[in-house]
Design a protein around this motif. Structure first.
Motif, PDB file in Angstrom:
ATOM      1  N   GLU A  92      12.215 -41.887  33.247  1.00 31.45           N
ATOM      2  CA  GLU A  92      10.817 -41.822  33.597  1.00 31.45           C
ATOM      3  C   GLU A  92      10.348 -43.200  34.015  1.00 31.45           C
ATOM      4  OE1 GLU A  92       6.859 -39.730  31.746  1.00 31.45           O
ATOM      5  OE2 GLU A  92       8.363 -40.531  30.399  1.00 31.45           O
ATOM      6  N   GLU A  95       6.998 -34.190  44.025  1.00 28.83           N
ATOM      7  CA  GLU A  95       5.767 -34.144  43.253  1.00 28.83           C
ATOM      8  C   GLU A  95       5.874 -35.079  42.057  1.00 28.83           C
ATOM      9  OE1 GLU A  95       3.016 -32.568  43.872  1.00 28.83           O
ATOM     10  OE2 GLU A  95       3.537 -31.114  45.445  1.00 28.83           O
ATOM     11  N   ARG A  96       4.791 -35.235  41.327  1.00 26.48           N
ATOM     12  CA  ARG A  96       4.797 -36.142  40.180  1.00 26.48           C
ATOM     13  C   ARG A  96       5.759 -35.665  39.099  1.00 26.48           C
ATOM     14  NH1 ARG A  96       2.102 -36.686  35.287  1.00 26.48           N
ATOM     15  NH2 ARG A  96       0.993 -34.736  35.633  1.00 26.48           N
ATOM     16  N   ASN A  97       5.833 -34.337  38.884  1.00 30.31           N
ATOM     17  CA  ASN A  97       6.646 -33.806  37.800  1.00 30.31           C
ATOM     18  C   ASN A  97       7.988 -33.250  38.241  1.00 30.31           C
ATOM     19  OD1 ASN A  97       4.739 -34.300  35.729  1.00 30.31           O
ATOM     20  ND2 ASN A  97       3.578 -32.497  36.342  1.00 30.31           N
ATOM     21  N   PHE A  98       8.167 -32.982  39.525  1.00 32.99           N
ATOM     22  CA  PHE A  98       9.413 -32.382  39.976  1.00 32.99           C
ATOM     23  C   PHE A  98       9.713 -32.765  41.417  1.00 32.99           C
ATOM     24  CE2 PHE A  98       6.138 -29.336  41.139  1.00 32.99           C
ATOM     25  CZ  PHE A  98       6.492 -28.968  42.429  1.00 32.99           C
ATOM     26  N   TYR A 143      13.476 -31.148  37.566  1.00 31.30           N
ATOM     27  CA  TYR A 143      12.298 -31.425  36.749  1.00 31.30           C
ATOM     28  C   TYR A 143      12.471 -32.820  36.166  1.00 31.30           C
ATOM     29  CZ  TYR A 143       8.444 -30.828  33.506  1.00 31.30           C
ATOM     30  OH  TYR A 143       7.249 -30.979  32.835  1.00 31.30           O
ATOM     31  N   LYS A 144      11.563 -33.712  36.492  1.00 37.87           N
ATOM     32  CA  LYS A 144      11.734 -35.119  36.165  1.00 37.87           C
ATOM     33  C   LYS A 144      11.606 -35.372  34.664  1.00 37.87           C
ATOM     34  CE  LYS A 144       9.970 -36.574  40.677  1.00 37.87           C
ATOM     35  NZ  LYS A 144       8.965 -37.357  41.407  1.00 37.87           N
ATOM     36  N   HIS A 179      10.495 -36.397  31.148  1.00 37.75           N
ATOM     37  CA  HIS A 179       9.197 -36.473  30.485  1.00 37.75           C
ATOM     38  C   HIS A 179       9.404 -36.679  28.990  1.00 37.75           C
ATOM     39  CE1 HIS A 179       7.930 -34.591  34.237  1.00 37.75           C
ATOM     40  NE2 HIS A 179       6.703 -34.937  33.920  1.00 37.75           N
ATOM     41  N   SER A 208      13.003 -37.844  25.454  1.00 34.60           N
ATOM     42  CA  SER A 208      12.499 -37.253  26.687  1.00 34.60           C
ATOM     43  C   SER A 208      13.479 -36.190  27.159  1.00 34.60           C
ATOM     44  CB  SER A 208      12.304 -38.327  27.762  1.00 34.60           C
ATOM     45  OG  SER A 208      13.517 -39.027  27.995  1.00 34.60           O
ATOM     46  N   SER A 235      14.767 -33.497  30.599  1.00 30.50           N
ATOM     47  CA  SER A 235      14.800 -33.250  32.040  1.00 30.50           C
ATOM     48  C   SER A 235      15.665 -32.024  32.278  1.00 30.50           C
ATOM     49  CB  SER A 235      15.340 -34.462  32.803  1.00 30.50           C
ATOM     50  OG  SER A 235      16.664 -34.761  32.384  1.00 30.50           O
TER      51      SER A 235
END
Length: 491
Positions: free
Chosen positions: A48, A278-281, A307-308, A310, A319, A321
């Motif tokens: 992240e 995108e910010r999350n993926f 999916y990034k 988190h 975290s 992913s």
């Protein structure tokens, strides 16, 4: 005597931003350092990225040999060895004046701006802290690895525009033409995000090579694009190879790209793709050729969803992913083809620093992967365990040892599969000077209880390009391989 006064509710924004530190999650095993550990085996790990918080309204400290401030009108004037400091950014000049109420500041005799890795100078500058706008004249400087210069720039709340042309390069040469230099009619610099150039001309050693209408360079993610070819030789079924990469944004979140690869033995092996971020993926669509362990696989209509990484909860050092990938994979040599579907999930622990020292670090990941092949109508799965312990011995010496466990999940392709189920990998790196790096990486098969391969590499950094010599002794088949790479540095 230096005089000092402090103003509040103002924000400096005159300096070009330093590029954000990047994490590489490539599969390379030759340059793993204890500070930035490359991804082991084939699992996809996402670190992240934490953007630095933008702090508004922090106080400005101004010092000078002669400083005057009118509390009624808000006017101020300082001369001599003037230094303006705010939130880690420093401005050095001989004369500055402005008004605290209107938010205006003028550097009538120019000045030097310093922030982190960025350092620039201007012959004249004006900035308004309230509107976050300003103007610079005759600017030049260095931002990380990049040197830049321009006759004029306008500052806006979200960007800086070099509107009368400019140049950027990573070549420090002054006695001969720069190895690689990019000139453009306009440069738009978005702090911490990207740089956009229009009406671009690329020069090599002062000679105009080619032109293009648009070029975008990310300051947060490594770009797929290379402005000049990368050339090399690999003693395998590749032979001599040349790579030209291109990408073109289709908006703020979409980019189309192409890797144009030619190999003297394997022929033309291009890759074309479209990426939505995108910010999350992130979603990627690709068609093209990929090689691993001398097996060429052609991916058709391959779609990958990432999916990034988190964090599970604030303050918790864990975290997660995940990813899923599906496409038609083909091996033309064997005639095998299969609709390949793969998905996985990972739990990562934040880097652990041992013994209260940044010199000793531990990275750990556990996860699970599944692979479905239509050719065999089967689903295979494996647990994955990765742990890498790194040690910075001295400024010149790094070493690391890693344990990687992952089983095969495909009986159709060897591409993108682990070389062994249980691997112990250790490495040693010697940074001789700012031009020469020596690395040795040894891989040991824990199941077979014997050495798998040893890789020796030497990289010499020239002015604007790298020469790498890589030698592998393959214990698993009692063979050797040799590779030579010629790369323009990061461009």
């Amino acid at each position: 005597m230096h005089k000092t006064f402090v103003a509040t509710a103002l924000m400096l924004g005159l300096c070009l931003p330093a590029a954000a530190e990047q994490f590489s999650n490539s599969n390379s095993d030759s340059m793993i350092s204890p500070v930035s550990v490359a991804e082991p085996n084939t699992a996809v790990q996402h670190r992240e990225k934490h953007d630095s918080e933008k702090q508004q309204g922090l106080p400005i400290t101004l010092t000078g040999e002669h400083a005057v401030y009118d509390t009624v009108s808000g006017d101020f004037h300082a001369e001599g060895n003037v230094k303006v400091t705010q939130n880690g950014q420093d401005i050095y000049t001989t004369q500055v004046k402005g008004n605290m109420k209107t938010g205006d500041i003028w550097l009538l005799e120019g000045g030097k701006f310093v922030e982190k890795q960025a350092e620039s100078s201007a012959a004249w500058a004006h900035y308004n802290f309230n509107s976050k706008t300003g103007e610079l004249k005759k600017i030049n400087g260095k931002n990380g690895k990049d040197y830049f210069s321009a006759p004029h720039a306008e500052i806006y709340p979200d960007k800086m525009v070099l509107d009368e042309g400019g140049t950027t390069t990573r070549c420090p040469a002054v006695k001969h033409p720069r190895c690689l230099e990019i000139k453009a009619e306009t440069f738009e610099v978005y702090p911490g995000e990207k740089m956009v150039a229009r009406d671009v001309k690329v020069y090599v050693r002062g000679k105009h090579i080619y032109s293009r209408d648009y070029w975008e360079n990310s300051l947060t993610d490594k770009s797929k694009e290379r402005l000049l070819p990368h050339i090399g030789f690999k003693d395998s079924d590749k032979g001599t190879y040349i790579n030209v990469s291109y990408e073109r944004p289709l908006g703020d979140k979409d980019v189309v790209y192409a890797d144009l690869n030619y190999y003297s033995k394997a022929g033309y092996k291009p890759v074309y793709g479209l990426e939505h971020n995108e910010r999350n993926f992130k979603v990627t669509y690709e068609n093209g050729w990929y090689e691993d362990d001398d097996e060429w696989v052609r991916k058709e209509n391959n779609i990958r969803f990432n999916y990034k990484n988190h964090h599970i909860a604030p303050g918790l050092p864990l975290s997660y992913s995940a990813y899923v990938e599906r496409g038609l994979w083909k091996n033309d040599d064997t005639g095998r083809k299969s609709w390949h579907m793969e998905y996985g999930a990972f739990l990562n622990h934040d880097r652990i620093y041992l013994f209260n020292s940044k010199n000793t670090s531990l990275d750990m990941t556990i996860g699970k992967k599944w692979t479905r092949e239509s050719a065999e109508d089967s689903v295979e799965s494996t647990n994955v365990y990765y742990a890498t312990l790194g040690q910075k011995i001295s400024p010149k010496w790094n070493t690391w040892v890693g344990y990687y466990r992952e089983d095969f999940t495909s009986n159709v392709f060897t591409y993108d599969q682990p070389d062994m189920a249980k691997e112990l990998r250790n490495g040693l790196q010697y940074i001789m000077d700012d031009k020469n790096i020596f690395t040795v990486v040894n891989r040991y098969d824990l199941d077979q209880k014997k050495n798998y391969e040893t890789k020796y590499s030497w990289t010499h950094k020239f002015c604007c390009w790298d020469l790498s010599l890589i030698y592998k002794h393959k214990d698993y088949d009692n063979d050797n391989s040799f590779e030579v790479k010629f790369d323009f540095v990061n461009w």
